[in-house]
Every structure is written in C-alpha cells, then in structure tokens.
Design a protein around this motif. Structure first.
Motif, PDB file in Angstrom:
ATOM      1  N   ASP A 135     -73.759 -47.280 -34.839  1.00  0.00           N
ATOM      2  CA  ASP A 135     -73.845 -46.617 -36.145  1.00  0.00           C
ATOM      3  C   ASP A 135     -73.914 -45.101 -35.979  1.00  0.00           C
ATOM      4  O   ASP A 135     -73.296 -44.350 -36.740  1.00  0.00           O
ATOM      5  CB  ASP A 135     -75.080 -47.108 -36.913  1.00  0.00           C
ATOM      6  CG  ASP A 135     -74.912 -48.532 -37.433  1.00  0.00           C
ATOM      7  OD1 ASP A 135     -73.763 -49.018 -37.461  1.00  0.00           O
ATOM      8  OD2 ASP A 135     -75.926 -49.141 -37.806  1.00  0.00           O
ATOM      9  N   GLU A 136     -74.666 -44.659 -35.008  1.00  0.00           N
ATOM     10  CA  GLU A 136     -74.773 -43.215 -34.755  1.00  0.00           C
ATOM     11  C   GLU A 136     -73.426 -42.636 -34.332  1.00  0.00           C
ATOM     12  O   GLU A 136     -73.033 -41.550 -34.766  1.00  0.00           O
ATOM     13  CB  GLU A 136     -75.815 -42.959 -33.666  1.00  0.00           C
ATOM     14  CG  GLU A 136     -77.245 -43.187 -34.096  1.00  0.00           C
ATOM     15  CD  GLU A 136     -77.753 -42.096 -35.021  1.00  0.00           C
ATOM     16  OE1 GLU A 136     -77.649 -40.908 -34.654  1.00  0.00           O
ATOM     17  OE2 GLU A 136     -78.257 -42.432 -36.113  1.00  0.00           O
ATOM     18  N   ILE A 137     -72.727 -43.362 -33.467  1.00  0.00           N
ATOM     19  CA  ILE A 137     -71.408 -42.892 -33.023  1.00  0.00           C
ATOM     20  C   ILE A 137     -70.439 -42.829 -34.197  1.00  0.00           C
ATOM     21  O   ILE A 137     -69.680 -41.861 -34.353  1.00  0.00           O
ATOM     22  CB  ILE A 137     -70.879 -43.816 -31.898  1.00  0.00           C
ATOM     23  CG1 ILE A 137     -71.721 -43.653 -30.637  1.00  0.00           C
ATOM     24  CG2 ILE A 137     -69.401 -43.511 -31.607  1.00  0.00           C
ATOM     25  CD1 ILE A 137     -71.426 -44.678 -29.564  1.00  0.00           C
ATOM     26  N   ASP A 138     -70.477 -43.840 -35.073  1.00  0.00           N
ATOM     27  CA  ASP A 138     -69.609 -43.839 -36.259  1.00  0.00           C
ATOM     28  C   ASP A 138     -69.935 -42.650 -37.166  1.00  0.00           C
ATOM     29  O   ASP A 138     -69.031 -42.023 -37.743  1.00  0.00           O
ATOM     30  CB  ASP A 138     -69.775 -45.146 -37.038  1.00  0.00           C
ATOM     31  CG  ASP A 138     -69.167 -46.332 -36.310  1.00  0.00           C
ATOM     32  OD1 ASP A 138     -68.359 -46.111 -35.383  1.00  0.00           O
ATOM     33  OD2 ASP A 138     -69.518 -47.480 -36.660  1.00  0.00           O
ATOM     34  N   THR A 139     -71.215 -42.337 -37.291  1.00  0.00           N
ATOM     35  CA  THR A 139     -71.616 -41.191 -38.118  1.00  0.00           C
ATOM     36  C   THR A 139     -71.071 -39.891 -37.542  1.00  0.00           C
ATOM     37  O   THR A 139     -70.562 -39.029 -38.273  1.00  0.00           O
ATOM     38  CB  THR A 139     -73.151 -41.122 -38.219  1.00  0.00           C
ATOM     39  OG1 THR A 139     -73.631 -42.314 -38.838  1.00  0.00           O
ATOM     40  CG2 THR A 139     -73.588 -39.913 -39.033  1.00  0.00           C
ATOM     41  N   LEU A 140     -71.171 -39.749 -36.225  1.00  0.00           N
ATOM     42  CA  LEU A 140     -70.646 -38.545 -35.580  1.00  0.00           C
ATOM     43  C   LEU A 140     -69.146 -38.405 -35.840  1.00  0.00           C
ATOM     44  O   LEU A 140     -68.645 -37.308 -36.139  1.00  0.00           O
ATOM     45  CB  LEU A 140     -70.915 -38.591 -34.070  1.00  0.00           C
ATOM     46  CG  LEU A 140     -72.365 -38.432 -33.613  1.00  0.00           C
ATOM     47  CD1 LEU A 140     -72.454 -38.591 -32.101  1.00  0.00           C
ATOM     48  CD2 LEU A 140     -72.933 -37.083 -34.023  1.00  0.00           C
ATOM     49  N   ARG A 141     -68.442 -39.515 -35.730  1.00  0.00           N
ATOM     50  CA  ARG A 141     -66.988 -39.470 -35.926  1.00  0.00           C
ATOM     51  C   ARG A 141     -66.629 -39.174 -37.385  1.00  0.00           C
ATOM     52  O   ARG A 141     -65.710 -38.414 -37.670  1.00  0.00           O
ATOM     53  CB  ARG A 141     -66.377 -40.795 -35.493  1.00  0.00           C
ATOM     54  CG  ARG A 141     -66.406 -41.021 -33.983  1.00  0.00           C
ATOM     55  CD  ARG A 141     -65.973 -42.428 -33.640  1.00  0.00           C
ATOM     56  NE  ARG A 141     -65.940 -42.651 -32.195  1.00  0.00           N
ATOM     57  CZ  ARG A 141     -65.861 -43.842 -31.620  1.00  0.00           C
ATOM     58  NH1 ARG A 141     -65.803 -44.936 -32.384  1.00  0.00           N
ATOM     59  NH2 ARG A 141     -65.831 -43.955 -30.303  1.00  0.00           N
ATOM     60  N   THR A 142     -67.389 -39.773 -38.296  1.00  0.00           N
ATOM     61  CA  THR A 142     -67.083 -39.599 -39.719  1.00  0.00           C
ATOM     62  C   THR A 142     -67.266 -38.163 -40.166  1.00  0.00           C
ATOM     63  O   THR A 142     -66.437 -37.599 -40.897  1.00  0.00           O
ATOM     64  CB  THR A 142     -67.978 -40.516 -40.565  1.00  0.00           C
ATOM     65  OG1 THR A 142     -67.727 -41.867 -40.189  1.00  0.00           O
ATOM     66  CG2 THR A 142     -67.704 -40.330 -42.049  1.00  0.00           C
ATOM     67  N   PHE A 143     -68.358 -37.541 -39.703  1.00  0.00           N
ATOM     68  CA  PHE A 143     -68.675 -36.199 -40.177  1.00  0.00           C
ATOM     69  C   PHE A 143     -68.263 -35.105 -39.205  1.00  0.00           C
ATOM     70  O   PHE A 143     -68.512 -33.929 -39.444  1.00  0.00           O
ATOM     71  CB  PHE A 143     -70.172 -36.098 -40.465  1.00  0.00           C
ATOM     72  CG  PHE A 143     -70.607 -36.952 -41.632  1.00  0.00           C
ATOM     73  CD1 PHE A 143     -70.404 -36.527 -42.938  1.00  0.00           C
ATOM     74  CD2 PHE A 143     -71.187 -38.192 -41.412  1.00  0.00           C
ATOM     75  CE1 PHE A 143     -70.787 -37.327 -44.003  1.00  0.00           C
ATOM     76  CE2 PHE A 143     -71.574 -38.989 -42.480  1.00  0.00           C
ATOM     77  CZ  PHE A 143     -71.372 -38.564 -43.774  1.00  0.00           C
ATOM     78  N   GLY A 144     -67.651 -35.520 -38.068  1.00  0.00           N
ATOM     79  CA  GLY A 144     -67.142 -34.538 -37.125  1.00  0.00           C
ATOM     80  C   GLY A 144     -68.214 -33.681 -36.497  1.00  0.00           C
ATOM     81  O   GLY A 144     -68.013 -32.498 -36.205  1.00  0.00           O
TER      82      GLY A 144
END
Length: 429
Positions: free
Chosen positions: A398-407
């Motif tokens: 989930d943290e990795i997805d958040t990083l990718r989503t918000f750049g």
C-alpha cells in the motif's frame, strides 16, 4: 501539564528518553495485533509446576537466607554456577571476578558509570541495541557507531573511527558489541572477525564490552567462542539468565578483569546494596535441580521453528526490493525496505493493520535507519508470525502504491548496515 520541577532536574536527565520498544507495548500487547516488535522470551515451555514446587521448598527450607540481605558482589554459590554456564562458550573464569547484577542491563549501566565521564566516546555497532543507546545517553557520552557487515564490525572502520575521535581530542572509553545474533540485526561475528577485534583492541589500547544474552541460543550449529574466551585482559563480559531461563528474576552478571571488578562491586553496592538475593537463590535452585542444558535445547528448537516461520513469511509476503538478514540464532531479523519507504512514518498504518514492529531509527544514535525495521520472532507462534508478515507485506505494498500514485520522491534512503567507511567521517565534535 507543566512540570514544576523542570528547572531542578540534573542535566543528565536530558538524555533519558522513552525506549522505542517500550513505547509500543500498549499497542503491541493488544490481542488482535501480531507483535513482531518486542524481544520478550517465550517461557511457556518451562516446567513451571515443578519449578513452583522447588520455589516453595526454597522458601520453606532456606527462606531466612533467601529473603535476607546479601553480598554486593553476588552470592558465592551463584557466581560459582555462573562460571559453569559461561564454560559452555569456552570461558574459563574465577567466581571472584564476577559481579552479579539486576539483569545485564544494570551490568551495562554499572560499566558505563565506572568508565565514562560526560563527553567521552563509546563505540558501538551501527545499528546497536536500543537499551544500550539509552544507557549511554543517560551518562552524557557521545556514541559513535561503527560500520558492520554480515560478519560483524568492520575492523578497518573501527580503526578509522578511533583515529578520528583521538584526532580531535576525544577519549574513547570502550567498544560495545553484541557478537552473537546481534540485537537488532541478528548478525553473528565470525571467529576470524572476533580475533581481528581482539587484535585491534590491543593495538589501539581500548576495552571491549561484550554483551552476550543470546549466545547459547544458537539454532544452527554450536555456540561460537566468546570474545572473553580469547582475551581476559581487555574484555568485560556481560551475561544474563533472562533469555536462557526467565527474565522476571532479573539476574545478570559482569565478568571483568580484577581491578575493574572491584570498581563494579563498589558501584553495585552504592546502587542496590546487593543484587536480588531471592532471585539468586531461585536461579541457583533451578540450575542445581533441573536440566538447564536440556531446557536451553528446548528453547533452541522452539526458536528455530519461529525463525523458520519468519523467513518463510518474509519470502512469501514481502514486495520486491525488500531484503532481510538470516539469523542463525537469537530473536531478531533486520529488514531493509524498498527505496522511498520510511519505517517510522509507516508505523501507524501498520498498527491499524494489526501488526507491530520497531522502526530502524531506534537503533541509531543519529537518526539513520529510516528504511529499516527490526522484526522479532521469539514470542508469537509460527502461524501468527506468518500472518504478521502477511499483514506487513500488505502495508508495504500500500505504501509503495501511494508513492507511485502521488509521485513522492525516494526519501532519505538507508542500507542494510550503516557504511561509514566511505564518505564523511562520523561527527565527533
């Protein structure tokens, strides 16, 4: 609420901080949370009924001695039995050179009090035991952490750190090291590396404080010889019954060169008059009446199953880019997260997902370790460990997805072990 005594406290109290592990207790002990945080031994396999009967007999038959004041150095029979325990790791010791303490944590406190003035330097592994860092800070010393690899402290990094300290007039008092199944990394120093550290201690004229609570809990192969077994003139050895019997009795010890032992005894007497007498009688009874070596083997088998579950769970559940150590004993695995993740910032999310760990920053004196976490496999049963790693893996993804989503950028970075062999010298001003 404002503390009315804020201006009255000694300056050294500024170094007293809440342990990152203790701070998690109220959360991690909730039944719905899988705690991979604390290093609490699992004592469920002790023969508690038989031990209880032995304690009842102790009080009935020897209670007037066991519940009385005792020797500041520790009871002679206890010190004699401790030499038998240390012999399992190749240490030949005389009972007169031992000081019994209230756990090895107090032994470390006594050593620091005896040797260190404010501003002195203590060297430690990077990362190192959070309880030791807290003790050193309380005595207003400067902690310089030395690079380690998968074989333990890097001798060249040790030499460079000492040279850098002395170049600016700092006094290096001792090297603090956990050679076996290190807390927090789980790494064990090789025999060759131990010999190199002994040679460096002689060459550089420093003392080694060897903290060894886990040494007998090898789950692959036999215990390695202690540093103290290789040198009895420059090593102060700290031991404990907390991991090999039970922590509630709070009995540890320091084995030191004779002159140092005398200072430690005086410091012990000023702190407690005597270490817990009843606890010494109780542990002595256990060592005399029970198969303590067989019980250690029970612990080793039990912790092996838990270690294996931890490694299996990490392999099955961690996202790509996550790495971890492979301990051969002890309680802990040290995890390095994918680039951009911050274990401290991520902790509330993990707790919400009902899994707890200790962020890596707790084990560094200078705020490093944001990409690391310590996972403990000693207490939960194997199926709970695997479930905990599953929950943790979901949090990481989930943290990795958040990083990718918000750049979001890559963050402060981090490595498996701190590397101070390159780049700027450690800050020792």
């Amino acid at each position: 609420m404002l503390d009315p005594w804020i201006d009255a406290y000694a300056e050294r109290t500024h170094g007293l901080t809440v342990s990152a592990v203790r701070a998690l207790f109220s959360v991690a002990n909730r039944p719905e949370v899988v705690s991979l945080a604390g290093g609490m031994p699992n004592i469920a396999d002790l023969p508690r009924e038989a031990i209880g009967e032995a304690m009842a007999s102790l009080i009935r038959d020897r209670g007037t001695q066991a519940m009385q004041y005792g020797s500041g150095q520790g009871e002679p029979f206890m010190r004699e039995q401790i030499t038998e325990v240390m012999a399992e790791e190749g240490i030949a010791a005389h009972p007169d050179d031992l000081v019994v303490s209230c756990g090895s944590q107090q032994a470390l406190d006594l050593v620091t009090r005896v040797f260190c003035d404010p501003g002195d330097v203590i060297l430690a592994e990077a990362p190192s035991y959070v309880g030791a860092i807290g003790t050193f800070r309380a005595y207003q010393v400067q902690i310089v952490q030395v690079a380690m690899d998968d074989r333990g402290i890097v001798p060249q990094a040790l030499r460079e750190a000492i040279a850098a300290c002395r170049a600016v007039g700092k006094r290096v008092k001792f090297l603090y090291t956990i050679p076996n199944f290190q807390n927090p990394t789980g790494v064990t120093q090789t025999v060759e590396r131990r010999q190199e550290l002994i040679e460096a201690a002689h060459e550089l004229d420093i003392l080694i404080v060897e903290d060894n609570p886990y040494g007998l809990l090898a789950i692959e192969g036999e215990p390695k010889p202690a540093l103290r077994s290789m040198d009895d003139s420059r090593v102060v050895y700290l031991g404990s019954f907390s991991k090999t019997f039970a922590p509630g009795f709070r009995i540890g010890w320091a084995l030191a060169p004779h002159a140092v032992r005398e200072k430690l005894t005086l410091a012990q007497e000023s702190a407690t008059l005597a270490p817990p007498v009843f606890s010494q009688f109780a542990i002595s009874t256990y060592l005399h009446q029970f198969d303590w070596r067989g019980q250690i083997q029970v612990y080793r088998d039990m912790y092996r199953a838990r270690r294996d579950a931890m490694l299996q769970g990490l392999t099955e559940n961690m996202p790509e880019g996550t790495t971890w150590t492979h301990p051969t004993g002890g309680f802990f695995v040290w995890v390095t997260l994918p680039e951009g993740l911050d274990s401290q910032a991520m902790l509330p999310r993990a707790v919400s997902a009902r899994v707890a760990y200790v962020p890596g920053t707790a084990f560094f004196a200078d705020g490093l370790g944001s990409r690391n976490m310590r996972l403990s496999f000693c207490f939960p049963p194997p199926e709970r460990i695997i479930e905990g790693t599953r929950r943790l893996g979901e949090v990481l993804r989930d943290e990795i997805d958040t990083l990718r989503t918000f750049g979001i950028g890559s963050g402060s970075g981090g490595h498996l072990y701190r590397d101070i062999t390159s780049g700027p010298a450690p800050d020792i001003t």
